[in-house]
Structures are given as structure tokens and as C-alpha cells.
Design a protein around this motif. Structure first.
Motif, mmCIF file in Angstrom:
data_model
loop_
_atom_site.group_PDB
_atom_site.id
_atom_site.type_symbol
_atom_site.label_atom_id
_atom_site.label_comp_id
_atom_site.label_asym_id
_atom_site.label_seq_id
_atom_site.Cartn_x
_atom_site.Cartn_y
_atom_site.Cartn_z
ATOM 1 N N CYS A 1 0.345 2.132 1.025
ATOM 2 C CA CYS A 1 -1.031 2.228 1.523
ATOM 3 C C CYS A 1 -1.025 2.817 2.939
ATOM 4 N N ILE A 2 -1.944 3.744 3.196
ATOM 5 C CA ILE A 2 -2.051 4.336 4.534
ATOM 6 C C ILE A 2 -2.855 3.386 5.424
ATOM 7 N N LEU A 3 -2.232 2.927 6.511
ATOM 8 C CA LEU A 3 -2.912 2.006 7.430
ATOM 9 C C LEU A 3 -3.554 2.736 8.598
ATOM 10 N N ARG A 4 -3.064 3.934 8.884
ATOM 11 C CA ARG A 4 -3.672 4.743 9.946
ATOM 12 C C ARG A 4 -3.504 6.213 9.550
ATOM 13 N N PRO A 5 -4.613 6.995 9.515
ATOM 14 C CA PRO A 5 -4.478 8.407 9.157
ATOM 15 C C PRO A 5 -3.909 9.201 10.331
ATOM 16 N N GLY A 6 -3.203 10.281 10.033
ATOM 17 C CA GLY A 6 -2.608 11.106 11.085
ATOM 18 C C GLY A 6 -2.255 12.478 10.552
ATOM 19 N N GLY A 7 -1.282 13.107 11.175
ATOM 20 C CA GLY A 7 -0.917 14.487 10.854
ATOM 21 C C GLY A 7 -0.392 14.682 9.437
ATOM 22 N N ILE A 8 0.237 13.652 8.869
ATOM 23 C CA ILE A 8 0.651 13.728 7.457
ATOM 24 C C ILE A 8 -0.522 13.146 6.658
ATOM 25 N N THR A 9 -1.176 14.014 5.900
ATOM 26 C CA THR A 9 -2.451 13.617 5.287
ATOM 27 C C THR A 9 -2.248 12.915 3.939
ATOM 28 N N LEU A 10 -3.338 12.298 3.449
ATOM 29 C CA LEU A 10 -3.300 11.635 2.143
ATOM 30 C C LEU A 10 -2.850 12.622 1.060
ATOM 31 N N GLY A 11 -3.400 13.836 1.102
ATOM 32 C CA GLY A 11 -3.028 14.851 0.116
ATOM 33 C C GLY A 11 -1.534 15.130 0.134
ATOM 34 N N MET A 12 -0.961 15.223 1.322
ATOM 35 C CA MET A 12 0.482 15.482 1.437
ATOM 36 C C MET A 12 1.272 14.314 0.867
ATOM 37 N N LEU A 13 0.817 13.080 1.150
ATOM 38 C CA LEU A 13 1.548 11.899 0.681
ATOM 39 C C LEU A 13 1.432 11.723 -0.828
ATOM 40 N N LYS A 14 0.315 12.179 -1.389
ATOM 41 C CA LYS A 14 0.147 12.059 -2.840
ATOM 42 C C LYS A 14 1.182 12.902 -3.593
ATOM 43 N N SER A 15 1.788 13.876 -2.916
ATOM 44 C CA SER A 15 2.838 14.659 -3.576
ATOM 45 C C SER A 15 4.089 13.799 -3.803
ATOM 46 N N ILE A 16 4.206 12.682 -3.094
ATOM 47 C CA ILE A 16 5.325 11.739 -3.288
ATOM 48 C C ILE A 16 4.981 10.758 -4.404
ATOM 49 N N ASP A 17 3.765 10.200 -4.300
ATOM 50 C CA ASP A 17 3.304 9.212 -5.273
ATOM 51 C C ASP A 17 1.778 9.334 -5.324
ATOM 52 N N GLU A 18 1.273 9.721 -6.484
ATOM 53 C CA GLU A 18 -0.173 10.000 -6.543
ATOM 54 C C GLU A 18 -1.034 8.750 -6.392
ATOM 55 N N ASN A 19 -0.392 7.568 -6.446
ATOM 56 C CA ASN A 19 -1.158 6.324 -6.297
ATOM 57 C C ASN A 19 -1.351 5.904 -4.839
ATOM 58 N N ILE A 20 -0.681 6.592 -3.915
ATOM 59 C CA ILE A 20 -0.852 6.255 -2.491
ATOM 60 C C ILE A 20 -2.328 6.376 -2.146
ATOM 61 N N TYR A 21 -2.838 5.397 -1.375
ATOM 62 C CA TYR A 21 -4.265 5.388 -1.054
ATOM 63 C C TYR A 21 -4.481 4.980 0.396
ATOM 64 N N MET A 22 -5.720 5.175 0.841
ATOM 65 C CA MET A 22 -6.080 4.870 2.223
ATOM 66 C C MET A 22 -6.683 3.476 2.278
#
Ligand code: AMP
Ligand code: MG
Length: 349
Positions: A193-214
Motif C-alpha cells: 500500500c502506498i502511504l505517501r505519493p512521490g516521484g515513483i507513481t502508482l502507475g509505475m508501481l502497478k508494473s510490479i504488482d497490479e494490486n498495489i493501491y493508494m
């Protein structure tokens, strides 16, 4: 306390100064240094007494944990386990503006994690930061190098302003490349889970695991019994002296609303700062107008936002009116910081 200052460029590192600063860290002192996110205030992450000095110098609340900065991937000593998804995120985005939260080992003192059984770890990309960690020979715990509550420093002059006389060493480099603090990814939960948004975006992290969420709490005003998962999120943050209001919605309506609000403040003998953009700055009739950059280049806006909040502070305005930005990619992190700097004082148009 005498604060030694060394200014250098990332391409031409003054290695003697870095060695000296590294020694300061390994002996339990405090060093401010550039990273690609914002400037950090570092101490030996494994030395409880050293870490306590960070909280004192910044006036930081004791329950706000620090991020541990490392120079290589071998972090096994610092944590209990590294889940596969955390490993993938590290491999893909390190070095860079991503902090992973993992279960901490006993080696990490509770002063660093502010009493939590987890620890945030990041490998910065900035060559000066990397070189300092290497010379220190220990992981470096480092929050942003500002007095707690103020906008984070993206230029060394702001670290000097806030911390000269309070810490041992300040290393200067270029303006921070990203300009906002790292993305924080909690890898102790499934899905992460993303606890703070920053330079590595949700879209970028979803390439690792599409279930990652904010975490849905990210954009909410912390009130009542709301307990944010990243403890730092409950505090007043990034705030200049003058109150900030964010005007959000259709761009033409935003401009009209800001002009109207500005006129009311001017009639009241107030000095108004306006955080505008290249596309809109010519449409304001008065006030201290500063452009954050182009709306078509949100990375540029991210780079400038903290420094412009501080510049408006210097010009002693009474109120700051700021345009909103589209909440996509890094725009999410920009709006998160802006809303927090405004204490969630938002005018919707
Ligand atoms: P700063 O470096 O000043 O931006 O502060 C670090 C931020 O990371 C704080 O807001 C903390 O809330 C967050 N953080 C650090 N460690 C943890 C952790 N173990 N769990 C959750 N959040 C963390
Ligand atoms: Mg901070």
C-alpha cells in the motif's frame, strides 16, 4: 555549534569533504546533504543517541519515524524479511525516490523507527548522498533537512537558513531533481500500500504488482480519531508562515476565482502571493505572482513547489492563493503536498 559547510556539484564531488562528513556521521554527529528528493538531515541510523539529535535539531515530534538511507541492496541485517514484491520494487526503482516499509530487525533502534516494529528504507540516486553513506560506513537515518513543519528544502540555502549552528556539517549540491519526498510503499501488508505519493507513481508501481493501491487516507484531512498509517501524515507539514488556500477545479474558473479573492484581500490591505503556472501567470491582475512551471510538465512543478512556498515566505505576503493540478502521475504527489501545506483549506470552483 560551528557548522562546517561544503558546496559541490554531483559531477565533481569533493571527496575530502565527504570523507570528513562521513566521519562526523560515524562518530554520532549530524550532516545535512542533498538527495534527489529533498535535502536530508542525516545521522547514523544504528546509533540511538545520534538519531535523537535529529529530532532535537528539527523540533520533530518523537513519534514520527525516520527513513534509513542505504548504499547497496544488502539490507538483510536491517530487516526481518524481504517479501518478493519488495525485492522486485527495490530492483526496479532503486536507486531512486522509493522507500519500502519492512519489518525491522533488532539492529535498528526504536529511536529510528519512532517505536514502530517496521522501518522505512531507501537507496537514493544522488551521487553525493551515495558517496556520503559509503564513507560513513553505516546506514544513514534522514528526514528532510528543515525545521519541522516548514516546506522541505530543495536548495542548500534553505538548510543553512534552518539548521546552521544546530548541526555539524552541511553539504550543498544542486537543486533537488524530484523536489518532493520519496514515495512510501508499505510492503508489510498484502497487497502493498502506498502511504505517501512521490516521484515513483502508482502507475509505475502497478508494473510490479497490479494490486498495489493508494491508502485512501492520503488525500484526507486528518481529524477526529483518524490514524494515518504513516505517522508523519498527521502533522502540519510543508507550511509557510502565510496561510495557503488551494483553488481547485476548471482552470478558467480557477483564474477568475483567484482574481476575485485577490481583489478582496487587496481591498483589505493584504499582500497576496499567487502560485500560478506559465500558462496562467499573465491572467492575474496584481499580487506577487510566481510561476511553478508549465502545466504540461508536472515534474517541473514538483521540482519548484517547496522552494516557491519559501520564496513567498521571504516576500512576507499575508496570504498565498495556489492553483490546483490534475491528479494524475506525479500530480497526485503535488496535490498531496499542496493540500497539506494549506491545512486542507480548499476552494472548489
Ligand atoms: P520525512 O523524511 O521527514 O519526509 O519523514 C519520513 C516519513 O516517512 C514520515 O512522514 C513517516 O511517517 C514515514 N515513515 C517512516 N518510517 C515509517 C514506517 N516504519 N512506517 C510508516 N511510515 C513511515
Ligand atoms: Mg519532512
Amino acid at each position: 555549534m560551528d557548522t562546517k559547510i561544503a558546496i559541490m556539484r554531483e559531477e565533481s564531488i569533493d571527496i575530502e569533504a565527504i570523507k570528513e562528513a562521513g566521519k562526523v556521521i560515524s562518530k554520532g554527529g549530524l550532516v545535512a546533504f542533498p538527495t534527489e528528493t529533498v535535502y536530508g538531515l542525516g545521522a547514523n541510523a544504528l546509533d540511538e543517541e545520534a538519531v535523537k539529535k535529529i529530532f532535537e535539531a528539527k523540533g520533530r515530534p518523537q513519534d514520527n519515524p525516520l527513513i534509513v538511507h542505504v548504499n547497496d541492496f544488502s539490507i538483510e541485517d536491517l530487516v526481518e524479511e524481504i517479501p518478493a514484491v519488495a525485492k522486485s520494487a527495490m530492483e526496479k526503482f532503486w536507486p531512486g525516490p522509493l522507500t519500502v516499509i519492512l519489518k525491522k530487525s533488532d539492529k535498528v533502534p526504536l529511536a529510528t523507527s519512532a517505536g514502530l516494529d517496521t522501518v522505512g528504507i531507501r537507496m537514493p540516486a544522488n551521487a553525493i548522498a551515495r558517496s556520503l553513506i559509503k564513507e560513513a560506513g553505516v546506514p544513514i537515518a534522514a528526514p528532510s533537512a528543515n525545521i519541522s513543519g516548514k516546506p522541505s528544502p530543495t536548495e542548500v540555502s534553505r538548510c543553512i537558513e534552518d539548521l546552521q549552528g544546530k548541526i555539524d556539517y552541511i553539504i550543498g549540491g544542486d537543486h533537488s531533481e524530484v523536489g518532493l519526498e520519496s514515495t512510501i510503499l508499505d510492503c508489510t501488508v498484502i497487497p502493498p500500500c502506498i502511504l505517501r505519493p512521490g516521484g515513483i507513481t502508482l502507475g509505475m508501481l502497478k508494473s510490479i504488482d497490479e494490486n498495489i493501491y493508494m491508502d485512501p487516507g492520503i488525500m484526507k484531512k486528518p481529524e477526529g480519531d483518524f490514524k494515518p498509517k504513516a505517522p508523519g501524515m498527521k502533522y502540519r507539514h510543508y507550511a509557510p508562515k502565510a496561510p495557503v488556500k488551494i483553488i481547485e477545479g476548471d482552470l478558467q474558473k480557477t483564474i477568475a476565482k483567484i482574481n476575485e479573492m485577490m481583489q478582496n484581500y487587496i481591498d483589505d490591505n493584504k499582500r497576496v502571493g499567487i502560485m500560478a503556472t506559465e500558462e496562467t501567470k499573465s491572467q492575474y491582475k496584481a499580487g506577487e505572482i510566481i510561476s511553478l512551471g508549465s502545466r504540461s510538465n508536472l515534474s517541473e512543478v514538483a521540482q519548484n513547489v517547496f522552494e516557491i512556498l519559501r520564496t513567498l515566505d521571504d516576500s512576507n505576503v499575508d496570504i498565498i492563493l495556489c492553483e490546483g493540478f490534475e491528479e494524475r502521475e506525479i500530480g497526485i504527489a503535488i496535490m498531496n503536498r499542496l493540500r497539506k501545506s494549506a491545512g486542507f483549506d480548499i476552494v472548489k470552483v
